[in-house]
Write an enzyme that holds these catalytic residues in place. Structure first.
Site, PDB file in Angstrom:
ATOM      1  CD  GLU A   1      -1.720  -2.332   1.784  1.00 40.42           C
ATOM      2  OE1 GLU A   1      -2.630  -3.182   1.920  1.00 40.42           O
ATOM      3  OE2 GLU A   1      -0.531  -2.531   2.160  1.00 40.42           O
TER       4      GLU A   1
ATOM      5  CG  PHE B   1     -10.826  -9.026  10.794  1.00 42.87           C
ATOM      6  CD1 PHE B   1      -9.645  -9.518  11.337  1.00 42.87           C
ATOM      7  CD2 PHE B   1     -10.976  -9.048   9.413  1.00 42.87           C
ATOM      8  CE1 PHE B   1      -8.640 -10.026  10.525  1.00 42.87           C
ATOM      9  CE2 PHE B   1      -9.985  -9.564   8.596  1.00 42.87           C
ATOM     10  CZ  PHE B   1      -8.814 -10.047   9.150  1.00 42.87           C
ATOM     11  CD  GLN B   2      -8.061  -6.813   7.281  1.00 39.85           C
ATOM     12  OE1 GLN B   2      -8.906  -6.555   6.415  1.00 39.85           O
ATOM     13  NE2 GLN B   2      -6.915  -7.388   6.986  1.00 39.85           N
TER      14      GLN B   2
ATOM     15  CE  LYS C   1     -17.741  -6.066   2.356  1.00 35.77           C
ATOM     16  NZ  LYS C   1     -17.245  -7.384   2.824  1.00 35.77           N
TER      17      LYS C   1
ATOM     18  CG  MET D   1      22.094  12.738   5.332  1.00 34.33           C
ATOM     19  SD  MET D   1      23.269  13.923   4.619  1.00 34.33           S
ATOM     20  CE  MET D   1      22.513  14.253   3.031  1.00 34.33           C
TER      21      MET D   1
END
Length: 565
Positions: free
Chosen positions: A49, A111-112, A161, A475
Protein backbone atom coordinates in the site's frame (compact mmCIF):
# COMPACT_ATOMS: atom_id res chain seq x y z
CA UNK A 1 -29.68 6.84 -12.08
CA UNK A 2 -29.76 3.99 -9.55
CA UNK A 3 -26.41 2.46 -8.58
CA UNK A 4 -24.51 1.16 -5.57
CA UNK A 5 -22.24 3.29 -3.47
CA UNK A 6 -19.25 1.54 -5.04
CA UNK A 7 -20.53 2.35 -8.51
CA UNK A 8 -21.02 5.93 -7.34
CA UNK A 9 -17.37 6.14 -6.30
CA UNK A 10 -16.24 4.88 -9.68
CA UNK A 11 -18.61 7.17 -11.57
CA UNK A 12 -17.34 10.11 -9.52
CA UNK A 13 -13.75 9.25 -10.43
CA UNK A 14 -14.73 9.27 -14.09
CA UNK A 15 -16.49 12.62 -13.68
CA UNK A 16 -13.30 14.05 -12.21
CA UNK A 17 -11.26 12.87 -15.19
CA UNK A 18 -9.29 10.25 -13.28
CA UNK A 19 -7.62 7.88 -15.72
CA UNK A 20 -5.75 5.56 -13.34
CA UNK A 21 -5.75 4.58 -9.68
CA UNK A 22 -3.08 2.78 -7.66
CA UNK A 23 -4.13 0.41 -4.94
CA UNK A 24 -4.31 -2.86 -3.06
CA UNK A 25 -7.58 -4.70 -2.30
CA UNK A 26 -8.96 -6.08 0.94
CA UNK A 27 -12.28 -7.16 2.38
CA UNK A 28 -13.77 -3.77 3.25
CA UNK A 29 -13.01 -2.22 -0.15
CA UNK A 30 -13.96 -5.24 -2.32
CA UNK A 31 -17.28 -3.73 -3.47
CA UNK A 32 -15.27 -1.02 -5.24
CA UNK A 33 -12.90 -3.58 -6.73
CA UNK A 34 -15.92 -5.44 -8.10
CA UNK A 35 -16.79 -2.29 -10.03
CA UNK A 36 -13.20 -1.87 -11.23
CA UNK A 37 -13.49 -5.42 -12.58
CA UNK A 38 -16.82 -4.86 -14.32
CA UNK A 39 -15.79 -1.59 -15.97
CA UNK A 40 -12.18 -2.55 -16.74
CA UNK A 41 -11.12 0.71 -15.14
CA UNK A 42 -7.34 1.22 -15.18
CA UNK A 43 -5.97 0.13 -11.83
CA UNK A 44 -2.35 -0.64 -11.02
CA UNK A 45 -1.90 -3.22 -8.28
CA UNK A 46 1.23 -2.33 -6.35
CA UNK A 47 3.08 -4.75 -4.10
CA UNK A 48 2.43 -2.75 -0.96
CA UNK A 49 0.00 0.00 0.00
CA UNK A 50 2.88 2.41 0.60
CA UNK A 51 3.86 1.81 -3.01
CA UNK A 52 0.36 2.80 -4.13
CA UNK A 53 0.26 6.07 -2.20
CA UNK A 54 3.74 7.14 -3.33
CA UNK A 55 2.86 6.24 -6.93
CA UNK A 56 -0.25 8.42 -6.76
CA UNK A 57 1.94 11.16 -5.30
CA UNK A 58 4.42 10.89 -8.19
CA UNK A 59 1.52 10.99 -10.66
CA UNK A 60 0.24 14.18 -9.04
CA UNK A 61 3.63 15.89 -8.97
CA UNK A 62 4.31 15.41 -12.67
CA UNK A 63 0.77 16.22 -13.89
CA UNK A 64 -0.55 18.70 -11.35
CA UNK A 65 -3.77 16.67 -11.16
CA UNK A 66 -4.86 14.88 -7.99
CA UNK A 67 -3.36 11.41 -7.71
CA UNK A 68 -5.75 8.70 -6.56
CA UNK A 69 -5.00 5.59 -4.51
CA UNK A 70 -7.17 2.95 -2.85
CA UNK A 71 -6.70 0.72 0.18
CA UNK A 72 -8.75 -1.45 2.46
CA UNK A 73 -9.46 -0.82 6.13
CA UNK A 74 -7.09 -1.23 9.07
CA UNK A 75 -3.59 -2.29 8.05
CA UNK A 76 -4.22 -1.45 4.41
CA UNK A 77 -4.86 2.24 4.88
CA UNK A 78 -2.48 2.45 7.85
CA UNK A 79 0.29 1.39 5.48
CA UNK A 80 -0.45 4.56 3.52
CA UNK A 81 0.03 6.93 6.45
CA UNK A 82 3.67 7.72 5.64
CA UNK A 83 2.77 8.51 2.04
CA UNK A 84 -0.13 10.72 3.09
CA UNK A 85 2.17 12.66 5.42
CA UNK A 86 4.73 12.94 2.60
CA UNK A 87 2.15 14.50 0.28
CA UNK A 88 0.83 16.77 3.00
CA UNK A 89 4.24 18.23 3.81
CA UNK A 90 4.89 19.03 0.14
CA UNK A 91 1.33 20.27 -0.62
CA UNK A 92 0.56 17.59 -3.20
CA UNK A 93 -3.07 17.16 -4.37
CA UNK A 94 -4.29 13.62 -3.74
CA UNK A 95 -7.52 11.76 -3.01
CA UNK A 96 -7.07 8.62 -0.92
CA UNK A 97 -10.02 6.23 -0.82
CA UNK A 98 -10.22 3.59 1.90
CA UNK A 99 -12.72 0.97 2.86
CA UNK A 100 -14.01 0.88 6.42
CA UNK A 101 -15.80 -1.83 8.39
CA UNK A 102 -19.64 -1.72 8.25
CA UNK A 103 -21.23 1.11 10.21
CA UNK A 104 -22.69 -1.28 12.80
CA UNK A 105 -19.14 -2.37 13.71
CA UNK A 106 -17.40 1.03 13.76
CA UNK A 107 -15.93 1.68 17.19
CA UNK A 108 -16.18 -1.96 18.29
CA UNK A 109 -12.63 -3.05 17.45
CA UNK A 110 -13.87 -5.09 14.52
CA UNK A 111 -11.53 -7.16 12.37
CA UNK A 112 -9.24 -4.81 10.40
CA UNK A 113 -10.79 -1.70 11.92
CA UNK A 114 -8.72 1.46 12.44
CA UNK A 115 -9.85 5.02 13.06
CA UNK A 116 -8.06 6.30 10.00
CA UNK A 117 -9.91 9.62 10.09
CA UNK A 118 -8.50 10.22 13.57
CA UNK A 119 -5.06 8.92 12.64
CA UNK A 120 -4.73 11.15 9.59
CA UNK A 121 -6.38 14.34 10.84
CA UNK A 122 -3.00 16.08 11.39
CA UNK A 123 -1.60 14.96 8.01
CA UNK A 124 -4.48 15.57 5.60
CA UNK A 125 -5.92 18.80 4.28
CA UNK A 126 -9.30 17.26 5.12
CA UNK A 127 -10.80 13.83 5.61
CA UNK A 128 -14.19 12.15 5.62
CA UNK A 129 -15.82 9.12 7.21
CA UNK A 130 -18.74 8.23 4.94
CA UNK A 131 -21.46 6.13 6.59
CA UNK A 132 -24.30 6.78 4.15
CA UNK A 133 -24.17 5.95 0.45
CA UNK A 134 -26.20 9.06 -0.40
CA UNK A 135 -23.26 11.20 0.75
CA UNK A 136 -20.77 9.64 -1.67
CA UNK A 137 -21.32 11.92 -4.74
CA UNK A 138 -21.12 15.09 -2.66
CA UNK A 139 -18.10 13.92 -0.68
CA UNK A 140 -16.20 12.85 -3.78
CA UNK A 141 -16.87 16.20 -5.45
CA UNK A 142 -15.72 18.06 -2.36
CA UNK A 143 -12.64 15.88 -1.94
CA UNK A 144 -11.29 16.67 -5.39
CA UNK A 145 -12.15 20.35 -4.99
CA UNK A 146 -10.42 20.66 -1.64
CA UNK A 147 -7.36 18.67 -2.77
CA UNK A 148 -6.73 20.84 -5.82
CA UNK A 149 -7.72 24.38 -4.78
CA UNK A 150 -5.93 26.94 -2.65
CA UNK A 151 -2.84 25.36 -1.17
CA UNK A 152 -3.14 21.77 -2.48
CA UNK A 153 -3.01 18.72 -0.26
CA UNK A 154 -4.21 15.16 0.34
CA UNK A 155 -7.85 14.40 1.18
CA UNK A 156 -8.88 11.05 2.65
CA UNK A 157 -12.32 9.52 1.95
CA UNK A 158 -13.00 6.58 4.28
CA UNK A 159 -16.18 4.71 3.28
CA UNK A 160 -18.01 2.09 5.33
CA UNK A 161 -18.51 -1.20 3.51
CA UNK A 162 -22.29 -1.12 3.82
CA UNK A 163 -22.31 2.36 2.25
CA UNK A 164 -20.43 0.91 -0.72
CA UNK A 165 -23.05 -1.82 -1.04
CA UNK A 166 -26.23 0.29 -0.59
CA UNK A 167 -28.19 1.59 -3.58
CA UNK A 168 -28.72 5.30 -4.27
CA UNK A 169 -30.09 7.60 -6.94
CA UNK A 170 -26.80 8.98 -8.28
CA UNK A 171 -26.55 12.65 -9.15
CA UNK A 172 -23.10 14.17 -9.31
CA UNK A 173 -23.13 17.80 -8.15
CA UNK A 174 -21.90 20.56 -10.43
CA UNK A 175 -20.75 22.77 -7.56
CA UNK A 176 -19.58 22.49 -3.98
CA UNK A 177 -20.95 24.34 -0.99
CA UNK A 178 -18.41 24.52 1.81
CA UNK A 179 -19.11 27.42 4.17
CA UNK A 180 -16.02 26.64 6.26
CA UNK A 181 -13.68 26.48 3.28
CA UNK A 182 -13.03 29.62 1.29
CA UNK A 183 -10.40 29.96 -1.42
CA UNK A 184 -9.22 33.55 -1.48
CA UNK A 185 -7.29 33.91 -4.70
CA UNK A 186 -6.72 37.66 -4.55
CA UNK A 187 -5.03 39.83 -1.99
CA UNK A 188 -4.30 43.51 -1.49
CA UNK A 189 -2.96 45.07 -4.70
CA UNK A 190 -1.36 47.84 -2.65
CA UNK A 191 1.04 45.28 -1.20
CA UNK A 192 2.31 44.57 -4.70
CA UNK A 193 2.95 48.29 -5.15
CA UNK A 194 4.93 48.29 -1.91
CA UNK A 195 6.95 45.28 -3.12
CA UNK A 196 7.83 47.12 -6.34
CA UNK A 197 8.83 50.18 -4.33
CA UNK A 198 11.10 48.05 -2.15
CA UNK A 199 12.74 46.59 -5.25
CA UNK A 200 13.29 50.08 -6.65
CA UNK A 201 15.14 51.07 -3.46
CA UNK A 202 17.21 47.90 -3.29
CA UNK A 203 20.86 47.51 -4.21
CA UNK A 204 21.40 43.84 -3.33
CA UNK A 205 18.18 41.89 -4.02
CA UNK A 206 17.74 38.11 -4.20
CA UNK A 207 14.74 36.20 -5.53
CA UNK A 208 14.05 33.05 -3.48
CA UNK A 209 11.83 30.59 -5.38
CA UNK A 210 9.91 27.82 -3.59
CA UNK A 211 7.72 24.92 -4.60
CA UNK A 212 4.62 27.11 -4.66
CA UNK A 213 5.71 28.44 -8.05
CA UNK A 214 5.63 24.91 -9.43
CA UNK A 215 2.31 24.05 -7.79
CA UNK A 216 0.68 27.22 -9.12
CA UNK A 217 2.33 26.90 -12.55
CA UNK A 218 3.48 30.51 -12.52
CA UNK A 219 6.88 30.08 -14.12
CA UNK A 220 5.94 32.35 -17.06
CA UNK A 221 5.31 35.56 -15.08
CA UNK A 222 8.26 34.79 -12.83
CA UNK A 223 10.56 34.39 -15.85
CA UNK A 224 9.19 37.68 -17.17
CA UNK A 225 10.15 39.34 -13.88
CA UNK A 226 13.62 37.76 -13.95
CA UNK A 227 14.28 38.94 -17.49
CA UNK A 228 13.19 42.46 -16.59
CA UNK A 229 15.31 42.74 -13.45
CA UNK A 230 18.22 40.32 -14.05
CA UNK A 231 17.95 39.58 -10.35
CA UNK A 232 20.08 36.83 -8.74
CA UNK A 233 18.03 33.69 -8.13
CA UNK A 234 18.08 31.06 -5.39
CA UNK A 235 15.68 28.11 -5.14
CA UNK A 236 14.62 25.83 -2.34
CA UNK A 237 14.84 22.08 -2.87
CA UNK A 238 11.13 22.00 -3.73
CA UNK A 239 11.56 25.00 -6.03
CA UNK A 240 14.19 23.28 -8.17
CA UNK A 241 13.05 23.34 -11.79
CA UNK A 242 10.61 26.22 -11.34
CA UNK A 243 13.00 28.12 -13.59
CA UNK A 244 15.84 26.46 -15.54
CA UNK A 245 18.93 25.68 -13.45
CA UNK A 246 20.96 26.92 -16.42
CA UNK A 247 19.74 30.54 -16.18
CA UNK A 248 22.79 32.86 -16.05
CA UNK A 249 21.68 34.52 -12.78
CA UNK A 250 20.77 31.24 -11.05
CA UNK A 251 22.98 30.71 -8.00
CA UNK A 252 21.63 27.25 -7.17
CA UNK A 253 19.81 25.81 -4.19
CA UNK A 254 20.04 27.49 -0.80
CA UNK A 255 20.07 26.03 2.68
CA UNK A 256 21.77 23.21 4.53
CA UNK A 257 23.39 21.72 1.41
CA UNK A 258 22.95 24.75 -0.81
CA UNK A 259 25.62 26.40 -2.87
CA UNK A 260 28.16 28.77 -1.37
CA UNK A 261 26.97 31.58 -3.66
CA UNK A 262 23.29 31.02 -2.80
CA UNK A 263 23.85 31.02 0.96
CA UNK A 264 26.19 34.00 0.88
CA UNK A 265 23.76 35.94 -1.32
CA UNK A 266 20.96 35.33 1.21
CA UNK A 267 23.32 36.34 4.03
CA UNK A 268 24.44 39.57 2.32
CA UNK A 269 21.34 40.76 0.45
CA UNK A 270 19.34 43.85 1.41
CA UNK A 271 16.07 42.57 -0.07
CA UNK A 272 14.84 38.98 -0.18
CA UNK A 273 11.80 38.42 -2.37
CA UNK A 274 10.45 35.02 -1.42
CA UNK A 275 7.86 33.39 -3.67
CA UNK A 276 5.93 30.28 -2.61
CA UNK A 277 8.36 29.01 0.04
CA UNK A 278 7.70 28.23 3.69
CA UNK A 279 11.10 28.96 5.31
CA UNK A 280 11.64 25.49 6.74
CA UNK A 281 14.74 24.95 8.86
CA UNK A 282 16.62 23.08 6.10
CA UNK A 283 16.59 26.42 4.25
CA UNK A 284 16.93 28.92 7.09
CA UNK A 285 19.10 26.96 9.58
CA UNK A 286 19.26 29.52 12.40
CA UNK A 287 16.05 31.44 11.79
CA UNK A 288 16.83 34.51 13.91
CA UNK A 289 19.88 35.36 11.78
CA UNK A 290 18.46 34.33 8.41
CA UNK A 291 18.99 37.06 5.80
CA UNK A 292 20.11 39.40 8.62
CA UNK A 293 20.52 42.54 6.48
CA UNK A 294 17.43 42.08 4.33
CA UNK A 295 13.96 43.43 4.10
CA UNK A 296 11.94 40.24 3.48
CA UNK A 297 8.94 40.13 1.16
CA UNK A 298 6.85 36.96 1.16
CA UNK A 299 4.45 36.08 -1.66
CA UNK A 300 2.27 33.30 -0.23
CA UNK A 301 -1.21 31.79 -0.68
CA UNK A 302 -1.45 30.38 2.85
CA UNK A 303 -1.79 32.97 5.61
CA UNK A 304 -0.46 30.45 8.14
CA UNK A 305 3.00 30.52 6.56
CA UNK A 306 3.46 34.30 6.79
CA UNK A 307 5.47 35.16 9.95
CA UNK A 308 5.35 31.50 11.06
CA UNK A 309 9.13 31.03 11.17
CA UNK A 310 10.69 34.23 9.83
CA UNK A 311 9.55 37.74 10.73
CA UNK A 312 8.35 39.18 7.44
CA UNK A 313 8.53 42.87 6.53
CA UNK A 314 5.92 42.65 3.79
CA UNK A 315 3.48 39.81 3.16
CA UNK A 316 1.80 39.66 -0.24
CA UNK A 317 -1.10 37.30 0.36
CA UNK A 318 -3.01 35.56 -2.42
CA UNK A 319 -2.64 32.98 -5.15
CA UNK A 320 0.58 33.41 -7.11
CA UNK A 321 -1.53 33.20 -10.25
CA UNK A 322 -2.99 36.53 -9.16
CA UNK A 323 0.04 38.25 -7.60
CA UNK A 324 3.00 37.32 -9.81
CA UNK A 325 1.62 38.58 -13.16
CA UNK A 326 0.77 41.90 -11.50
CA UNK A 327 4.13 42.14 -9.79
CA UNK A 328 5.93 41.40 -13.04
CA UNK A 329 3.89 43.94 -15.00
CA UNK A 330 4.33 46.70 -12.41
CA UNK A 331 8.07 46.01 -12.37
CA UNK A 332 8.15 46.50 -16.13
CA UNK A 333 6.33 49.80 -15.78
CA UNK A 334 8.86 51.10 -13.25
CA UNK A 335 11.26 53.81 -14.45
CA UNK A 336 14.20 51.97 -12.83
CA UNK A 337 16.96 50.43 -14.94
CA UNK A 338 17.27 47.29 -12.87
CA UNK A 339 19.98 45.68 -14.96
CA UNK A 340 22.33 48.59 -14.27
CA UNK A 341 21.13 49.10 -10.71
CA UNK A 342 21.96 45.54 -9.68
CA UNK A 343 24.98 44.95 -11.91
CA UNK A 344 27.66 45.33 -9.22
CA UNK A 345 25.79 43.02 -6.83
CA UNK A 346 25.03 40.52 -9.56
CA UNK A 347 28.67 40.40 -10.63
CA UNK A 348 29.71 39.84 -7.02
CA UNK A 349 27.44 36.85 -6.40
CA UNK A 350 28.15 35.34 -9.82
CA UNK A 351 31.86 35.54 -9.02
CA UNK A 352 31.14 33.61 -5.81
CA UNK A 353 29.38 30.98 -7.93
CA UNK A 354 32.39 30.81 -10.24
CA UNK A 355 35.00 30.54 -7.50
CA UNK A 356 33.04 28.23 -5.18
CA UNK A 357 31.08 25.80 -7.38
CA UNK A 358 29.61 22.51 -6.31
CA UNK A 359 32.58 20.18 -6.80
CA UNK A 360 33.84 16.74 -5.82
CA UNK A 361 37.29 15.24 -6.19
CA UNK A 362 37.61 12.25 -8.51
CA UNK A 363 38.66 9.01 -6.88
CA UNK A 364 41.00 6.49 -8.46
CA UNK A 365 38.98 3.53 -7.22
CA UNK A 366 35.41 4.87 -7.34
CA UNK A 367 33.19 6.89 -9.63
CA UNK A 368 32.18 10.16 -8.01
CA UNK A 369 28.49 11.04 -7.66
CA UNK A 370 29.19 14.23 -9.58
CA UNK A 371 30.41 12.19 -12.56
CA UNK A 372 27.29 10.03 -12.39
CA UNK A 373 24.87 12.97 -12.33
CA UNK A 374 26.67 14.86 -15.07
CA UNK A 375 26.89 11.78 -17.30
CA UNK A 376 23.18 11.04 -16.90
CA UNK A 377 22.44 14.70 -17.60
CA UNK A 378 24.42 14.47 -20.83
CA UNK A 379 22.80 11.21 -21.97
CA UNK A 380 19.15 12.12 -21.32
CA UNK A 381 16.73 14.58 -22.99
CA UNK A 382 16.07 18.02 -21.53
CA UNK A 383 12.56 16.94 -20.51
CA UNK A 384 13.78 13.97 -18.45
CA UNK A 385 11.88 13.61 -15.19
CA UNK A 386 14.29 12.98 -12.34
CA UNK A 387 12.96 11.37 -9.17
CA UNK A 388 15.02 10.88 -6.03
CA UNK A 389 14.84 8.95 -2.83
CA UNK A 390 16.20 10.61 0.32
CA UNK A 391 19.80 10.78 1.46
CA UNK A 392 23.14 11.91 0.07
CA UNK A 393 22.15 10.98 -3.48
CA UNK A 394 19.15 13.33 -3.19
CA UNK A 395 21.42 16.28 -2.44
CA UNK A 396 23.93 15.33 -5.14
CA UNK A 397 21.11 15.14 -7.68
CA UNK A 398 19.89 18.57 -6.58
CA UNK A 399 23.41 19.97 -6.86
CA UNK A 400 24.68 18.38 -10.07
CA UNK A 401 21.70 17.51 -12.28
CA UNK A 402 20.45 20.49 -14.28
CA UNK A 403 16.65 20.59 -14.29
CA UNK A 404 15.17 22.76 -17.03
CA UNK A 405 11.41 22.31 -16.59
CA UNK A 406 8.93 22.62 -13.73
CA UNK A 407 7.59 19.34 -12.27
CA UNK A 408 10.67 17.50 -13.54
CA UNK A 409 12.63 17.22 -10.28
CA UNK A 410 10.51 15.10 -7.96
CA UNK A 411 11.57 14.42 -4.41
CA UNK A 412 10.24 14.11 -0.88
CA UNK A 413 11.19 17.46 0.57
CA UNK A 414 9.37 18.20 3.80
CA UNK A 415 9.07 14.71 5.27
CA UNK A 416 12.25 13.30 3.74
CA UNK A 417 10.77 9.85 3.12
CA UNK A 418 13.20 7.06 2.30
CA UNK A 419 11.48 4.55 0.01
CA UNK A 420 9.54 7.30 -1.77
CA UNK A 421 11.55 7.15 -4.97
CA UNK A 422 10.77 3.85 -6.67
CA UNK A 423 6.97 3.96 -6.42
CA UNK A 424 6.91 7.72 -7.08
CA UNK A 425 8.95 7.20 -10.25
CA UNK A 426 6.46 4.50 -11.24
CA UNK A 427 3.62 7.00 -10.89
CA UNK A 428 5.53 9.56 -12.94
CA UNK A 429 6.13 7.07 -15.75
CA UNK A 430 2.50 5.89 -15.74
CA UNK A 431 1.41 9.52 -16.11
CA UNK A 432 3.98 10.24 -18.86
CA UNK A 433 4.74 6.96 -20.64
CA UNK A 434 6.73 8.64 -23.41
CA UNK A 435 9.00 10.58 -21.07
CA UNK A 436 12.40 9.41 -19.83
CA UNK A 437 12.10 8.85 -16.08
CA UNK A 438 15.26 8.38 -14.03
CA UNK A 439 15.31 7.53 -10.34
CA UNK A 440 18.40 8.27 -8.25
CA UNK A 441 18.43 6.16 -5.10
CA UNK A 442 20.80 4.77 -2.52
CA UNK A 443 21.25 1.20 -1.41
CA UNK A 444 19.47 2.08 1.84
CA UNK A 445 16.46 3.80 0.27
CA UNK A 446 15.96 1.31 -2.56
CA UNK A 447 15.49 -1.60 -0.17
CA UNK A 448 12.57 0.10 1.57
CA UNK A 449 10.15 -0.40 -1.32
CA UNK A 450 12.11 -2.73 -3.60
CA UNK A 451 9.06 -4.99 -3.91
CA UNK A 452 7.73 -2.48 -6.46
CA UNK A 453 10.25 -3.77 -9.01
CA UNK A 454 7.70 -6.50 -9.63
CA UNK A 455 5.06 -3.84 -10.35
CA UNK A 456 7.37 -2.21 -12.90
CA UNK A 457 7.89 -5.56 -14.56
CA UNK A 458 4.22 -6.60 -14.49
CA UNK A 459 3.08 -3.39 -16.19
CA UNK A 460 6.22 -2.78 -18.28
CA UNK A 461 6.83 0.61 -16.64
CA UNK A 462 10.24 1.55 -18.02
CA UNK A 463 11.76 3.51 -15.13
CA UNK A 464 15.56 3.62 -15.08
CA UNK A 465 16.77 3.21 -11.50
CA UNK A 466 20.30 4.35 -10.69
CA UNK A 467 21.52 3.23 -7.27
CA UNK A 468 24.54 4.91 -5.69
CA UNK A 469 25.80 1.92 -3.72
CA UNK A 470 28.19 2.45 -0.79
CA UNK A 471 27.01 -0.17 1.74
CA UNK A 472 26.10 2.54 4.25
CA UNK A 473 23.32 4.90 5.21
CA UNK A 474 25.37 7.69 3.73
CA UNK A 475 23.68 10.75 5.23
CA UNK A 476 23.64 9.13 8.67
CA UNK A 477 27.36 8.36 8.36
CA UNK A 478 27.96 11.98 7.36
CA UNK A 479 26.07 13.34 10.35
CA UNK A 480 27.77 10.93 12.74
CA UNK A 481 31.11 11.86 11.19
CA UNK A 482 30.59 15.61 11.60
CA UNK A 483 28.60 15.87 14.81
CA UNK A 484 28.80 12.61 16.80
CA UNK A 485 32.56 12.08 17.13
CA UNK A 486 32.61 9.48 14.34
CA UNK A 487 30.49 7.10 16.41
CA UNK A 488 29.12 5.11 13.47
CA UNK A 489 26.09 3.54 15.09
CA UNK A 490 23.83 1.24 13.04
CA UNK A 491 24.66 2.80 9.69
CA UNK A 492 26.43 -0.01 7.86
CA UNK A 493 24.43 -2.11 5.40
CA UNK A 494 24.92 -5.74 4.39
CA UNK A 495 27.84 -5.80 1.95
CA UNK A 496 26.81 -9.07 0.31
CA UNK A 497 23.60 -7.75 -1.24
CA UNK A 498 23.31 -8.07 -5.00
CA UNK A 499 20.83 -5.44 -6.16
CA UNK A 500 20.92 -6.33 -9.88
CA UNK A 501 20.14 -9.95 -8.96
CA UNK A 502 17.29 -8.74 -6.74
CA UNK A 503 15.90 -6.67 -9.61
CA UNK A 504 16.30 -9.54 -12.07
CA UNK A 505 14.44 -11.88 -9.71
CA UNK A 506 11.48 -9.48 -9.88
CA UNK A 507 11.57 -9.08 -13.65
CA UNK A 508 13.70 -5.93 -14.00
CA UNK A 509 16.90 -5.81 -16.04
CA UNK A 510 19.97 -5.39 -13.82
CA UNK A 511 23.33 -3.76 -14.59
CA UNK A 512 26.46 -3.25 -12.51
CA UNK A 513 29.04 -0.48 -12.95
CA UNK A 514 32.29 -0.59 -11.00
CA UNK A 515 34.73 1.21 -13.33
CA UNK A 516 34.75 4.71 -14.77
CA UNK A 517 35.20 3.31 -18.26
CA UNK A 518 31.91 1.42 -17.90
CA UNK A 519 29.82 4.41 -16.86
CA UNK A 520 28.78 5.91 -20.18
CA UNK A 521 28.44 2.73 -22.28
CA UNK A 522 26.40 0.82 -19.69
CA UNK A 523 24.17 3.83 -19.00
CA UNK A 524 23.59 4.19 -22.73
CA UNK A 525 22.67 0.51 -22.97
CA UNK A 526 20.33 0.73 -19.99
CA UNK A 527 18.58 3.84 -21.31
CA UNK A 528 18.14 2.18 -24.71
CA UNK A 529 16.68 -0.99 -23.15
CA UNK A 530 12.94 -1.25 -23.72
CA UNK A 531 11.84 -1.82 -20.16
CA UNK A 532 12.58 -1.07 -16.52
CA UNK A 533 16.21 -1.31 -15.48
CA UNK A 534 18.34 -1.02 -12.36
CA UNK A 535 21.89 0.28 -12.70
CA UNK A 536 23.96 -0.41 -9.60
CA UNK A 537 26.98 1.94 -9.34
CA UNK A 538 29.63 1.59 -6.67
CA UNK A 539 30.58 4.86 -4.97
CA UNK A 540 32.89 5.60 -2.06
CA UNK A 541 31.52 5.45 1.47
CA UNK A 542 33.83 8.38 2.25
CA UNK A 543 32.08 10.83 -0.10
CA UNK A 544 30.34 13.68 1.71
CA UNK A 545 27.78 16.26 0.64
CA UNK A 546 29.36 19.72 0.65
CA UNK A 547 28.70 22.48 1.47
CA UNK A 548 26.89 21.65 4.68
CA UNK A 549 25.56 24.07 7.28
CA UNK A 550 25.65 22.61 10.81
CA UNK A 551 22.29 22.69 12.52
CA UNK A 552 21.61 25.95 14.36
CA UNK A 553 24.36 27.86 12.54
CA UNK A 554 23.89 30.84 10.19
CA UNK A 555 23.91 30.07 6.47
CA UNK A 556 27.30 31.70 5.99
CA UNK A 557 28.87 29.20 8.43
CA UNK A 558 29.33 26.46 5.84
CA UNK A 559 31.59 23.43 5.97
CA UNK A 560 33.00 23.48 2.46
CA UNK A 561 35.10 20.32 2.73
CA UNK A 562 38.59 19.59 1.50
CA UNK A 563 37.25 18.52 -1.87
CA UNK A 564 35.27 21.72 -2.55
CA UNK A 565 36.98 24.63 -4.21
Amino acid sequence: MNMTGAQAVLESLKNEGVDVVFGYPGGAILPLYEEFYKSNFKHILTSHEQGAVHAADGYARITGKPGVCVATSGPGICNMVTGIATANMDSIPMVIISGQVPTSLIGRDAFQEADISGITTPITKHNYLVKHATDIPRVMKEAFYIASTGRPGPVLVDIAKDALEATIDYIYPNDVYLPGYTVETTGDAFMIDKAVAALEQSERPVLLIGGGVILSETTAPLMDFIQTTQIPIVTTLMGKGAVPDTLPTHLGMGGMHGSYAANMAISECDLLITVGARFDERLTSKADVFAPHAQIIHFEIDDVEIDKIIDIDLGVKGDLRWSLPRFSQKTKESPCHYDEQFSSWRNHVLELKQTHPFAMVKHDDFISPQEIMETVNKLTPDDTAVVTDVGQHQMWAAQFFDTKLPRHFITSGGLGTMGFGLPAAMGVKVACPNKTVVLFSGDGSILMNCQEFSTLAEHHIAVKVIVLHNDTLGMIVQLQDFFYNQHYSQCRLYKGKNLPMLAESLGVKGYTITKRSELQPILQEAFAYDGPALIDIRVSKDDRVYPTVPGGQPLNHMILGDDAS
